[in-house]
Design an enzyme around this catalytic site. Structure first.
Site, PDB file in Angstrom:
ATOM      1  N   CYS A   1       0.785  -1.240   0.000  1.00  0.00           N
ATOM      2  CA  CYS A   1       0.000   0.000   0.000  1.00  0.00           C
ATOM      3  C   CYS A   1       0.819   1.292   0.000  1.00  0.00           C
ATOM      4  O   CYS A   1       0.488   2.222  -0.754  1.00  0.00           O
ATOM      5  CB  CYS A   1      -1.016  -0.008   1.136  1.00  0.00           C
ATOM      6  SG  CYS A   1      -0.526  -0.886   2.620  1.00  0.00           S
TER       7      CYS A   1
ATOM      8  N   ARG B   1       7.239 -10.977   5.866  1.00  0.00           N
ATOM      9  CA  ARG B   1       6.866 -10.615   7.236  1.00  0.00           C
ATOM     10  C   ARG B   1       7.625 -11.520   8.203  1.00  0.00           C
ATOM     11  O   ARG B   1       7.629 -12.742   8.037  1.00  0.00           O
ATOM     12  CB  ARG B   1       5.354 -10.732   7.442  1.00  0.00           C
ATOM     13  CG  ARG B   1       4.572  -9.753   6.566  1.00  0.00           C
ATOM     14  CD  ARG B   1       3.081  -9.822   6.770  1.00  0.00           C
ATOM     15  NE  ARG B   1       2.404  -8.906   5.852  1.00  0.00           N
ATOM     16  CZ  ARG B   1       1.081  -8.780   5.746  1.00  0.00           C
ATOM     17  NH1 ARG B   1       0.282  -9.496   6.522  1.00  0.00           N
ATOM     18  NH2 ARG B   1       0.562  -7.916   4.872  1.00  0.00           N
TER      19      ARG B   1
ATOM     20  N   GLN C   1       0.356 -11.980  -2.394  1.00  0.00           N
ATOM     21  CA  GLN C   1      -1.090 -11.796  -2.365  1.00  0.00           C
ATOM     22  C   GLN C   1      -1.586 -11.337  -3.728  1.00  0.00           C
ATOM     23  O   GLN C   1      -0.846 -10.708  -4.489  1.00  0.00           O
ATOM     24  CB  GLN C   1      -1.481 -10.732  -1.337  1.00  0.00           C
ATOM     25  CG  GLN C   1      -1.251 -11.114   0.104  1.00  0.00           C
ATOM     26  CD  GLN C   1      -1.665 -10.005   1.052  1.00  0.00           C
ATOM     27  OE1 GLN C   1      -1.443  -8.834   0.780  1.00  0.00           O
ATOM     28  NE2 GLN C   1      -2.260 -10.364   2.168  1.00  0.00           N
TER      29      GLN C   1
ATOM     30  N   ASP D   1      -2.972  -8.795  -4.428  1.00  0.00           N
ATOM     31  CA  ASP D   1      -3.159  -7.543  -3.708  1.00  0.00           C
ATOM     32  C   ASP D   1      -3.539  -6.422  -4.673  1.00  0.00           C
ATOM     33  O   ASP D   1      -2.976  -6.314  -5.761  1.00  0.00           O
ATOM     34  CB  ASP D   1      -1.839  -7.195  -3.005  1.00  0.00           C
ATOM     35  CG  ASP D   1      -1.989  -6.086  -1.982  1.00  0.00           C
ATOM     36  OD1 ASP D   1      -3.132  -5.860  -1.542  1.00  0.00           O
ATOM     37  OD2 ASP D   1      -0.976  -5.478  -1.627  1.00  0.00           O
TER      38      ASP D   1
ATOM     39  N   HIS E   1      -5.243  -2.109  -4.728  1.00  0.00           N
ATOM     40  CA  HIS E   1      -5.742  -0.941  -4.010  1.00  0.00           C
ATOM     41  C   HIS E   1      -6.575  -0.081  -4.951  1.00  0.00           C
ATOM     42  O   HIS E   1      -6.231   0.084  -6.122  1.00  0.00           O
ATOM     43  CB  HIS E   1      -4.581  -0.131  -3.435  1.00  0.00           C
ATOM     44  CG  HIS E   1      -3.818  -0.886  -2.395  1.00  0.00           C
ATOM     45  ND1 HIS E   1      -2.669  -1.610  -2.684  1.00  0.00           N
ATOM     46  CD2 HIS E   1      -4.063  -1.073  -1.068  1.00  0.00           C
ATOM     47  CE1 HIS E   1      -2.237  -2.188  -1.583  1.00  0.00           C
ATOM     48  NE2 HIS E   1      -3.057  -1.886  -0.592  1.00  0.00           N
TER      49      HIS E   1
ATOM     50  N   LYS F   1     -14.002  -2.618   7.374  1.00  0.00           N
ATOM     51  CA  LYS F   1     -13.558  -3.616   6.404  1.00  0.00           C
ATOM     52  C   LYS F   1     -14.590  -4.724   6.277  1.00  0.00           C
ATOM     53  O   LYS F   1     -15.471  -4.906   7.130  1.00  0.00           O
ATOM     54  CB  LYS F   1     -12.219  -4.206   6.816  1.00  0.00           C
ATOM     55  CG  LYS F   1     -12.251  -5.022   8.106  1.00  0.00           C
ATOM     56  CD  LYS F   1     -10.903  -5.691   8.364  1.00  0.00           C
ATOM     57  CE  LYS F   1     -10.929  -6.499   9.655  1.00  0.00           C
ATOM     58  NZ  LYS F   1      -9.669  -7.241   9.869  1.00  0.00           N
TER      59      LYS F   1
ATOM     60  N   HIS G   1      -8.186  -1.306   0.371  1.00  0.00           N
ATOM     61  CA  HIS G   1      -7.292  -2.452   0.237  1.00  0.00           C
ATOM     62  C   HIS G   1      -8.157  -3.673  -0.070  1.00  0.00           C
ATOM     63  O   HIS G   1      -9.159  -3.890   0.617  1.00  0.00           O
ATOM     64  CB  HIS G   1      -6.537  -2.730   1.542  1.00  0.00           C
ATOM     65  CG  HIS G   1      -5.806  -1.558   2.096  1.00  0.00           C
ATOM     66  ND1 HIS G   1      -4.435  -1.461   2.102  1.00  0.00           N
ATOM     67  CD2 HIS G   1      -6.255  -0.405   2.687  1.00  0.00           C
ATOM     68  CE1 HIS G   1      -4.066  -0.324   2.668  1.00  0.00           C
ATOM     69  NE2 HIS G   1      -5.157   0.335   3.031  1.00  0.00           N
TER      70      HIS G   1
END
Length: 352
Positions: A91, A120, A138, A140, A142, A175, A221
């Site tokens: 992000c 991570r 991911q 992923d 945005h 979320k 997200h």
């Protein structure tokens, strides 16, 4: 799942990189097929794919607020006098991309997808196969949008049951979480859609409205599969190695019967591979036909194509399923058309 991964040569872990998975060719096929599936949906739904760096100065993470709240879970690299960190999420990089020029309300919503590797620093005791790893990817993305383009209106159009859970929002804002259960009944959070009011403020993101004034965008997200590694673990448990054809790393085994049919068998394999199918040939002359068929079934090949003199002469293959059902003699062209349909529709059916 560990036994399955070894038996089908999908993936493994090694002490030289704890919590990071090594995907073998067949495992990589599943990984890439899932990625290609999501990318095809991106094209249909107005997402654009971006590519961003993996290593960033800590100044970025301080600006985004992650350094204060998340630094202990980040891998750092020191190159005097600077300190860098491997990205645990995409992000902040997407915020940098948004601020590269003045944006107009006419551009919104902007949808950016990123398949970059994330790291991570999970504690060793928390690691658990593919469900909890240190290196992962991911699906992923945005979305930068106006306040009027919001989540609740989408939920109201959603025809399935959903529940409001006040006060359960994360650090960023409200979320939507989607929970699924695997074959063992364990619950996993995979898909997530989350509003973010914080990062647009921290990065001072703005767009020009229809009235010429400057406004703050909302950031969403979202991930559908979530971690590809975790999704593969869930699917492996669910299918127990019997992968549906479109996802299978072992789609077709060609079994020649008699020395003269080996050349034709190789031609069949080449045709299948050129069309993008995962095909192999069992040309072991020391094994009987029944043994070859049994071996292919145990290896969970979706289909077994037996080719002998009759098939060579007519340009056909005799088709069997891994469950042992004989589907008969079919032209190679017809079979490949049916296989392509199975792949495109992502059907779980066995019969062609």
């Amino acid at each position: 799942m560990l036994f399955l991964s070894q038996a089908q040569e999908l993936f493994f872990f090694h002490d030289v990189s704890p919590g990071s998975c090594f995907f073998m060719p067949k495992g990589a096929h599943i990984y890439n097929t899932l990625t290609d599936f999501i990318k095809s949906e991106y094209r249909r739904r107005g997402f654009s794919e971006v590519v961003t760096p993996t290593l960033y100065s800590t100044s970025l993470w301080e600006r985004s607020g992650h350094w204060e709240h998340y630094s202990e879970n980040m891998f750092t690299v020191t190159c005097e006098p600077h300190t860098f960190a491997l990205k645990p999420m995409n992000c902040p990089a997407h915020c940098l991309m948004f601020e590269q020029r003045v944006r107009s309300w006419r551009e919104l919503p902007i949808r950016w997808a990123d398949f970059g590797a994330l790291h991570r620093n999970e504690h060793s005791g928390a690691l658990g196969g593919l469900t909890r790893v240190r290196r992962f990817c991911q699906d992923d993305a945005h979305i930068f949008c106006t306040p009027e383009q919001q989540l609740e209106s989408s939920l109201k159009q959603f025809e399935e049951h959903w529940e409001l859970n006040p006060g359960d929002g994360a650090f960023y804002g409200p979320k939507i979480d989607i929970q699924i259960r695997d074959a063992l009944g364990r619950q996993h959070q995979c898909a997530t859609i989350q509003l973010d009011f914080q990062l647009p403020i921290r990065f001072n993101l703005q767009y020009t409205g229809a009235d010429g004034q400057m406004y703050r965008p909302i950031m969403i997200h979202r991930a559908v599969l979530g971690s590809l590694e975790r999704m593969i673990a869930i699917l492996a448990e669910n299918f127990r190695g019997k992968w549906p054809f479109w996802l299978s790393p072992a789609q077709v085994m060609v079994v020649p019967v008699g020395g003269g049919s080996e050349t034709y068998g190789q031609e069949v394999v080449c045709r299948l591979r050129e069309a993008g199918f995962m095909a192999d040939i069992d040309d072991d002359r020391g094994s009987t036909l029944n043994k070859k068929i049994r071996s292919a079934q145990l290896a969970q090949y979706n289909y077994i194509f037996v080719v002998g003199e009759k098939e060579c002469a007519s340009g056909t293959v005799s088709v069997r399923t891994r469950a042992g059902k004989q589907l008969g003699q079919k032209s190679l062209q017809e079979v490949m058309r049916s296989l392509n349909e199975l792949r495109q529709t992502r059907s779980n059916q066995e019969e062609l």
